[in-house]
Design an enzyme around this catalytic site. Structure first.
Site, short mmCIF file in Angstrom:
data_model
loop_
_atom_site.label_atom_id
_atom_site.label_comp_id
_atom_site.label_asym_id
_atom_site.label_seq_id
_atom_site.Cartn_x
_atom_site.Cartn_y
_atom_site.Cartn_z
CG ASP A 1 -68.91 54.80 -25.63
OD1 ASP A 1 -69.12 53.58 -25.80
OD2 ASP A 1 -68.40 55.27 -24.60
CB SER B 1 -60.02 63.18 -15.80
OG SER B 1 -60.43 62.78 -17.09
CB ALA C 1 -66.21 68.48 -17.47
CD GLN C 2 -66.38 68.57 -10.02
OE1 GLN C 2 -65.43 68.19 -9.36
NE2 GLN C 2 -67.29 69.41 -9.54
CG LEU D 1 -76.25 65.98 -11.50
CD1 LEU D 1 -76.88 66.31 -12.84
CD2 LEU D 1 -77.25 65.27 -10.59
CB ALA D 2 -71.17 62.70 -13.18
CE LYS E 1 -68.91 67.05 -20.25
NZ LYS E 1 -69.11 66.17 -21.43
#
Length: 562
Positions: free
Chosen positions: A292, A139, A141-142, A135-136, A157
């Site tokens: 954030d 630097s 994790a994926q 999905l994303a 994740k």
């Protein structure tokens, strides 16, 4: 004082980073920090290749590009620095906020090697299915969509293999450089570079440990357990650990997809207000907040409900800090520039005597803000202006407040994106009023009284023991008394000059008396040598007298005070 030599791998990494900085036009920064000398002494070769064609690009853009090329540690450092509105001008902040993890995806087979070793079983025994297309990709994790054996749709994740070792090495190098810079350069030390790197290390360690992120998500969920409109994803702890986080999949509209938000029939005014109230509650009531809250970290569900995601960066405020923030905002409303200045100096751990001009700057700032309609106030701009004043006076904020400022700015931007008439000041007003009332509530005052009484009792009961320790130290000769008298050197200098004049006056008087006695022999024929000596004595006494008159006249102001 050079940096102590590091390991060969650290020196090679320093060479690599220095080469990147030179290409982007920051060679002077390396020379200023003495990095080129460090590498030369270590026998490392610094490649002084030509700078890239970036002459037409401003320095903030070049800084962002350099950080992106330097790798995940420095991308994260840049993201942390984007919160330091007290250290960097706004053009740098805007550019650093653009830092995102633009990295190629990693093959799924390579990604899962470490996590399967940690679990002690292949992932196919945990998940019914898992999409190998991420999905994303970042630097660190994926994320992949998957389904558990129990049927729940989840987002997995997974940390990139070997990333912790790379980041730890960079942190050691940054710590050494920060320590060196703070010791060598006084103008760098006042910004506390070691504290900034420590803050960065704490933040990135939290992001590396996905179990911490899971606990943060659960804390936020617990704080909003009685609010059906605000939530965070469920964490599946059976499969969550340091290297993998498994959370419920959110089937909603991402806040970053403005077209989808517009076409889904959401009441954007309601969402903006609910989001603002949620974050303000985190700050002023829970004192544990999402640091954030930008549109990419929220999902919207039917009924204008909001789901916050990605709790790698959170802030936490002490009660004292929260109360100081309330006092600051209240001081601005009441036009108390002295109170606002006092709080800012306390935050920066600065001496009020060295920042006398700050109060007039704050007074002018408050005058500019007062009288402006609430719907025209831009709280993000006000925050930037206030911290710009601190930056101009070499004052730095503690890290928890810079995260709070960052959250305010993100929240204000998200609110205005949803509702152009969004009024952050009006949204914050009820929370500030409640906090002011709570500070003087009977139970709060009673608690403060109990705490004060307990501290006083501890002081009284501990006094005999402290006095005994003091006497024992005195007997062992371990107590040294130091007296620091203001302008002592000035007074000693004046005493020294007075003693010099007194000595000169005595010598002059002695010369006059001696010469007079020699010349008083009436009718006596003096030897030539003795008469010359008498004349020399008279001459010296005249010169000494003139010198005494001149120095006395100068010391009394005739020639200017000394």
């Amino acid at each position: 004082m050079p940096i102590p030599p590091g390991s060969p791998s650290e020196l090679r990494r320093l060479t690599e980073l220095s080469t990147i900085l030179i290409r982007y036009g920051f060679g002077d920064l390396l020379r200023y920090a003495g990095v080129d000398q460090i590498l030369e002494k270590a026998g490392e070769l610094l490649h002084r290749g030509k700078q890239e064609q970036v002459a037409d690009e401003p320095a903030p853009v070049r800084m962002r590009k350099a950080l992106e090329e330097m790798g995940p540690s420095f991308i994260k450092l840049g993201q942390i620095l984007s919160t330091r509105v007290d250290l960097f001008p706004q053009e740098y902040i805007r550019e650093l906020e653009k830092l995102r993890d633009h990295v190629p995806t990693l093959s799924f087979d390579k990604l899962v090697v470490e996590i399967e070793e940690e679990l002690g079983r292949p992932l196919k025994e945990v998940f019914e299915r898992i999409d190998i297309v991420p999905l994303a990709a970042g630097s660190i994790a994926q994320t992949h969509r998957a389904q558990l054996k129990t049927g729940e749709d989840v987002v997995v994740k997974i940390r990139r293999p070997g990333i912790r070792g790379v980041i730890e090495a960079d942190l050691r190098l940054l710590t050494r450089i920060a320590r060196f810079a703070s010791r060598r350069f006084e103008d760098v030390a006042r910004f506390h570079p070691e504290a900034i790197i420590k803050e960065f290390a704490n933040s990135i360690h939290s992001e590396l440990d996905f179990a911490i992120e899971g606990r943060n998500a659960e804390t936020i969920a617990t704080n909003f357990s009685d609010d059906p409109d605000i939530s965070s994803p469920k964490v599946f702890w059976e499969w969550t650990n340091e290297m993998m986080n498994v959370q419920a999949f959110i089937d909603g509209v991402p806040g970053s997809d403005r077209d989808a938000v517009d076409s889904s029939g959401f009441d954007k005014k309601v969402i903006a207000l609910r989001g603002a109230n949620a974050v303000l509650k985190m700050m002023f009531e829970d004192r544990f907040f999402h640091a954030d809250p930008h549109p990419g970290n929220v999902f919207y569900l039917p009924g204008n409900k909001i789901v916050f995601i990605d709790f790698g960066m959170v802030g936490q405020l002490s009660r004292q800090r929260r109360d100081e923030m309330v006092d600051l905002l209240h001081g601005m409303v009441e036009r108390r520039a002295d109170k606002v200045t006092e709080i800012l100096l306390t935050w920066a751990d600065a001496d009020a005597k060295q920042n006398l001009q700050l109060e007039s700057r704050i007074d002018a700032f408050i005058d500019r803000v007062h009288g402006v309609a609430l719907d025209r106030l831009d709280i993000a701009s006000l925050t930037r202006d206030l911290f710009s004043a601190m930056r101009d006076h070499d004052l730095a904020l503690p890290s928890d407040l810079t995260l709070m400022a960052k959250a305010f700015a993100s929240l204000d931007g998200m609110g205005r994106q949803l509702d152009p008439e969004f009024d952050m000041v009006e949204a914050a007003r009820p929370f500030l009023r409640r906090q002011m009332l709570r500070r003087y509530a009977p139970d709060r005052l009673a608690r403060k009284a109990r705490e004060g009484a307990a501290e006083g009792l501890d002081l009284v009961t501990g006094l005999p023991k402290d006095l005994k320790k003091l006497l024992q130290m005195a007997q062992r000769g371990q107590i040294r008394l130091g007296i620091d008298i203001v302008q002592m050197e000035h007074y000693l200098d004046r005493i020294d000059r007075s003693v010099t004049r007194l000595t000169m006056a005595i010598v002059t008087s002695a010369l006059i008396m001696g010469s007079s006695m020699v010349m008083s022999f009436s009718g006596a024929k003096l030897p030539v040598g003795l008469s010359v000596f008498a004349m020399m004595g008279f001459t010296a006494s005249i010169l000494g007298g003139l010198w005494l008159i001149y120095t006395t006249w100068r010391s009394r102001g005739g020639g200017g005070r000394r």
